[in-house]
Enzyme design. Sequence first.
Site, mmCIF file in Angstrom:
data_model
loop_
_atom_site.group_PDB
_atom_site.id
_atom_site.type_symbol
_atom_site.label_atom_id
_atom_site.label_comp_id
_atom_site.label_asym_id
_atom_site.label_seq_id
_atom_site.Cartn_x
_atom_site.Cartn_y
_atom_site.Cartn_z
ATOM 1 N N LEU A 1 41.778 19.468 -57.753
ATOM 2 C CA LEU A 1 40.754 20.277 -58.410
ATOM 3 C C LEU A 1 41.487 21.501 -58.953
ATOM 4 O O LEU A 1 41.935 22.357 -58.185
ATOM 5 C CB LEU A 1 39.663 20.694 -57.417
ATOM 6 C CG LEU A 1 38.540 21.576 -57.972
ATOM 7 C CD1 LEU A 1 37.744 20.836 -59.041
ATOM 8 C CD2 LEU A 1 37.610 22.050 -56.861
ATOM 9 N N ASN B 1 46.209 21.412 -50.035
ATOM 10 C CA ASN B 1 44.786 21.634 -50.274
ATOM 11 C C ASN B 1 44.470 23.066 -49.893
ATOM 12 O O ASN B 1 44.656 23.458 -48.738
ATOM 13 C CB ASN B 1 43.950 20.661 -49.428
ATOM 14 C CG ASN B 1 42.472 21.002 -49.441
ATOM 15 O OD1 ASN B 1 41.961 21.561 -50.410
ATOM 16 N ND2 ASN B 1 41.775 20.673 -48.369
ATOM 17 N N ASP C 1 50.249 28.250 -57.305
ATOM 18 C CA ASP C 1 50.500 28.719 -55.957
ATOM 19 C C ASP C 1 51.125 27.617 -55.112
ATOM 20 O O ASP C 1 51.746 27.897 -54.082
ATOM 21 C CB ASP C 1 49.231 29.260 -55.305
ATOM 22 C CG ASP C 1 48.111 28.234 -55.202
ATOM 23 O OD1 ASP C 1 48.101 27.283 -56.005
ATOM 24 O OD2 ASP C 1 47.228 28.388 -54.342
ATOM 25 N N CYS D 1 41.770 21.051 -53.261
ATOM 26 C CA CYS D 1 42.033 19.647 -53.539
ATOM 27 C C CYS D 1 41.625 18.802 -52.338
ATOM 28 O O CYS D 1 40.949 19.269 -51.437
ATOM 29 C CB CYS D 1 43.517 19.445 -53.839
ATOM 30 S SG CYS D 1 44.153 20.521 -55.152
#
Length: 635
Positions: free
Chosen positions: A53, A76, A101, A2
Site C-alpha cells: 500500500l 509492513n 522509509d 502493507c
Amino acid sequence: MCRLSGFWDFSSPTYDPQAVLQKMRDSLEHGGPDYGGAFLDAETGLALGHRRLSIIDLSPAGNQPLCYKEKALIFNGEIYNYQEIRKELELLGRAFQTESDTEVLFQALEEWGEAAVNRFHGMFAFAVWDKVNKELLICRDRLGVKPLYYYYQDGLFLFASELKAFHQHPRFRKEISPQAVSLYLQQGYIPAPYCIFKGCQKLKGGHFLKLNQKGELQTYPYWSLAERYAAAEIPDASEAELKSALEKELRKSFALRMVADVPVGVFLSGGVDSSIVAALLQDQSAQQLRTFTIGFKDKEYNEANQAKAVAEHIGSQHEELYCGPEDFEQLIPNWAELYDEPFGDSSGIPTYLVAQMAKQSVKVSLSADGGDELFGGYTKYEICQRFYPKIKKLGPIRPLAAALMGQINPFWLERNASKLPILKGYKNISNKWPKLVAALGAKDQEAFFHQSSSYISPEKHQALFGSPTPRYQGELKPQAGRYIGYLGSLDLLTYLEGDIMVKVDRATMAVALEGREPLLDHQLLDFALSLPDELKIRSGQGKYLLRQLLYDYVPKELIERPKQGFSIPIEQWLRGLLRPDLEALAQDKAFADCFGLQQTVLQHILRQFLDRKAYINPHFIWFLYVLRQWYKRWF
C-alpha cells in the site's frame, strides 16, 4: 503500510513453493493493492511475499521485497522519523537509491544491526533474510501496533500479517488452542503471544524472532514495557510544567505521524483523545484538517453531534456517516473474513464503516487509541484503586454482598443511573455492573482488576469450559504513586494489543487505508508512565492532565459528557436479527466439541439470554455468535 507473508520449509516439499507463496501473498491483497512482490531462495526453501500500500515514495522504486547484496527485506508499517535517520546515515557515507522509509530501515539495520530499531519512531513488522548466514530475522514494533503471526510445526515455519495467509499453505494444520479459547471467552479477544491455533503464536511487541538453518528458533526482547514502567520516576515539576511538557510531547508525536506522500485525515469521535489529536494538528497546520465521524440513526447510541461540534470549533473539514441495522446486516457475513481470528469487539463494525468512509477522501487516517491506557481513562482504574480497598474490608460478607448486588437488574440500573448519585455520569452500566459483581470475590486487587475486564464469571467459565487461562503473566509490578500507570500498562500489553490494535488494523487495511496511532509514540509513553496518579484521575474523573490541556483548545462544555465509547445496540440485534443463528448455535454439537464447550451449559446460557430468564451479558453472547461464524468460515 502493507501486508507481508512467508515461509521456510525444512522438509522436502512436494508442492510448488512459488505457487504457494503467491497464494499466501495474494490472500492479503486487500491490505496492499498497489503491488505484489515475491522472493524465493530455492536452495533453502525460504520464501518472502509482500503486498504494498503505497504511502511514502509512490514510485516503483519503493516496491518490495527490497534486495541488497545477499539480503532481502519485507516491511509492513512506517518509520515516521526516517528522514532524520536517513540524514544520519548519509553523513556516515551511505547512499540511497529510493525515497522510501523501507530503504532507510534496511540501511539502518546494515549500519547498526539490531540496535537500529531503538532509533525508530513508528509502527512496524519486518523480516530480513540473510542468504550468507542462512538466517531469518523478524521484528515487531514496541507495542504491537502492526500484527505478526508465526507458526512452527513439523519443520514448517510460516509467518504473516494475518492468519488467512496460513490457510493457503498445504502443510498448515488447524488445531484449536485451549488457552486461546479460554482467553477469548473471558474478554472477546486473544492477546499475544496466544493464537487460536496450536503451534501458532503472535510475536510479542518489542521482540525479535530469529530462525537459523538448523531450525533453531528464538525470540528475545529489544524493548520492555515492564522495564520502562519500573524505571520511570515521578517528575519534580509543577502541574503547569507537566502540562506544558505533555503538549510538547504530543505535538512532536502528532507531527511525525503526518509524514506521508498521500492525503491524511483523523478519526474524530468527539471524546478527549480524538479531540486533542484533531485540535493540536489543526492548530499547527495552515491547511484544513480532514476529520471523519460515524454516527448511529438510533439516538441512544449516537455521539456524532458532539464530534461535529468539536470539528466546527477547531475548523476542520468534517464528514459524517450515519448507519443503522441495515449496514450491520451487510457487514456481518464478512466478519470472520475480516477478523480471521475469533474477535468479539463489536465496535469493529463502526470502525470498519468509518474507515470505509475515510478511504474515499484520504489514504491515511490517524486514530486516537491508547489515551485511556496512558492517561487513566477507564472507569475500572478508579474502581480498582479507590473502591477495592473498601470492598476488601467487607471480608467474609463479600459473597453475600455479591449475591445481593447480583439480584439488581443491570438494565434497571441503566435506566435509572441518572437518579442514583453514585452512578450519575456513567454509561454502559448494564455492562459494567455484572463485571463488578463477579469481581467482588477476587482474592486481591490485581485479580479484582482482571475480573472486572472479563465478560464471564469464573464459575460460568468453569462450567462451560474449565479453568480460566490468566489474562496476564509477566513482570509488571505496581510502583508507589503510579498505580494507575500500572493498570494502564496491564491493558497496554493485553487489551490494547489484542483488541484495539487488531480492530483498527483489520478494519483499515480491509479497505486499503493506513491507520496511524499518534498517542502510542514510545517517548510519549515514557512521559505518561512517569505521571503520578493524581494527574491521571482526580475527583473521580479520568485523564485529568490531558483534559486540562485540551480545554486550552476546545471548550470544556463540548467535551464533558459521560464516556460511552464506540458502542452499538448489540443486544437488540442479538435478540432480533441474529436470534435464529443463536438458536442454531445452541444445537450445534460439532461447534461445541471443536472448542471444548459443554453443550448443555452452552444451551442453558443461550436460553437464559433469549428468554430473559436471567441477566447474561449480551457482549458474551456476541462472543459466542462470532466464534461460531469464525468456525463456519475456517473449518
